[in-house]
Enzyme design. Structure first.
Site, PDB file in Angstrom:
ATOM      1  N   HIS A  39     -77.852 -30.993 114.860  1.00 23.02           N
ATOM      2  CA  HIS A  39     -76.684 -31.962 114.677  1.00 23.02           C
ATOM      3  C   HIS A  39     -75.462 -31.168 114.063  1.00 23.02           C
ATOM      4  O   HIS A  39     -75.422 -30.620 113.172  1.00 23.02           O
ATOM      5  CB  HIS A  39     -77.161 -32.926 113.613  1.00 23.02           C
ATOM      6  CG  HIS A  39     -76.345 -34.014 113.002  1.00 23.02           C
ATOM      7  ND1 HIS A  39     -76.069 -34.031 111.608  1.00 23.02           N
ATOM      8  CD2 HIS A  39     -75.500 -34.842 113.626  1.00 23.02           C
ATOM      9  CE1 HIS A  39     -75.077 -34.916 111.438  1.00 23.02           C
ATOM     10  NE2 HIS A  39     -74.807 -35.403 112.648  1.00 23.02           N
ATOM     11  N   HIS A 114     -65.732 -31.091 111.601  1.00 14.17           N
ATOM     12  CA  HIS A 114     -66.847 -32.103 111.071  1.00 14.17           C
ATOM     13  C   HIS A 114     -66.389 -32.027 109.255  1.00 14.17           C
ATOM     14  O   HIS A 114     -66.917 -31.357 108.852  1.00 14.17           O
ATOM     15  CB  HIS A 114     -68.264 -31.584 111.238  1.00 14.17           C
ATOM     16  CG  HIS A 114     -69.099 -32.888 110.537  1.00 14.17           C
ATOM     17  ND1 HIS A 114     -69.930 -32.465 109.663  1.00 14.17           N
ATOM     18  CD2 HIS A 114     -69.010 -34.056 110.921  1.00 14.17           C
ATOM     19  CE1 HIS A 114     -70.710 -33.659 109.399  1.00 14.17           C
ATOM     20  NE2 HIS A 114     -70.312 -34.529 110.166  1.00 14.17           N
TER      21      HIS A 114
END
Length: 322
Positions: A39, A114
């Site tokens: 992820h 991110h």
């Protein structure tokens, strides 16, 4: 000994696990294999002093502008979902990479993001390329799934970069994913499937559309809610497509404020991993089963990649009629 015996140590060599699958499993559609994934794979390249990226909430970006170092340290602790490099993740058996991409002011390069900016995408793709060049029996699914501040020109540059990096080893879109097996890929020299979740790639035969591998997001900090969500999505899997099972817990602003001095791994990922491992062992790949499983912090104490790989077993022979 039969195929079942051949799979006893299937997960022992995670660097080459696809190439070591029994012939029967290499003939199974890729969407019916259990495949470990990471992820936010590129978040391993984020550093504590990196700039805050456009995927952060507006309020977070404003706070970072005022209280730069303090806020950025906090964002860093909650943005990093992987500590191993992409090469190390692949060596641990990961064969699905989740990449989020953004432009950067006054920069020609595109970057993985991110919450904060990581490394240039070009470097991440080259890591994948180098790993695969040494392992012709392995294949990787690259999921370019979120884009920030990307103009049509940025998308064109990214698409060209992917084609330039992998060239003839890119698997083109075919009518049915049921055709795509490891044996089929190997026979054609294909090693990379790229899912590009933007209309910018629509109609380009080198890039698979978002619907080919749905990736429903649990968006919760509750383990029971996450597992219930994932089971529902697995049971409702449509035919002729893969499924990305997101075994991740996601903090909201309130959760972060209540755990301000902690981080994602200690507050959520460790608890998530402890619940996922026994749950995974009850699953099987197949049309209504598990396919890609992604999780945070590959290489942590809980070796989920090996558990996912070990779910792959040839079908048992039919019992003789009595």
């Amino acid at each position: 000994m039969g195929d079942m015996g051949d799979t006893a140590d299937l997960a022992a060599d995670t660097e080459n696990w696809m190439g070591r699958l029994p012939e029967a499993l290499r003939a199974v559609p890729l969407i019916h294999l259990a495949i470990p994934g990471s992820h936010d794979s590129g978040s391993c390249t984020i550093t504590p002093d990196a700039a805050v990226s456009p995927d952060s909430l507006p309020v977070v970006r404003r706070l970072a502008a005022v209280f730069c170092r303090l806020v950025k340290r906090c964002i860093y602790r909650w943005s990093v979902t992987q500590r191993l490099s992409v090469t190390q993740q692949l060596a641990h058996g990961i064969r699905y990479l989740d990449l989020r991409v953004s432009s950067k002011p006054e920069q020609k390069e595109l970057y993985v993001v991110h919450g904060m900016y990581g490394a240039p995408v070009s470097g991440v793709l080259e890591e994948v390329n180098s790993f695969l060049l040494q392992r012709p029996n392995e294949a990787v699914i690259l999921d370019l799934q979120h884009f920030y501040q990307m103009t049509p020109e940025h998308h064109s540059a990214l698409l060209a970069l992917v084609v330039r990096t992998f060239g003839p080893r890119l698997c083109p879109v075919v009518r049915s994913l049921e055709e795509v097996t490891l044996s089929w890929l190997r026979a054609r020299g294909f090693q990379v499937i790229v899912v590009y979740r933007s209309a910018a790639a629509r109609g380009d035969p080198s890039f698979w559309p978002a619907g080919s591998w749905p990736t429903p997001w649990p968006d919760t900090t509750s383990v029971p809610a996450m597992l219930a969500f994932l089971e529902d999505k697995m049971a409702a899997r449509p035919a002729n497509c893969g499924l990305v099972t997101q075994c991740v817990l996601t903090p909201d602003v309130r959760f972060v404020l209540l755990h301000l001095w902690s981080d994602l791994q200690r507050s959520l990922a460790q608890r998530c991993d402890a619940a996922i491992l026994p749950w995974l062992r009850q699953l099987r790949p197949g049309p209504k089963g598990v396919n890609v499983v992604i999780y945070d912090f590959v290489g942590s104490a809980c070796c989920l990649a090996r558990a996912v790989i070990s779910l792959n077993r040839p079908a048992s022979p039919a019992s003789p009629a009595s």
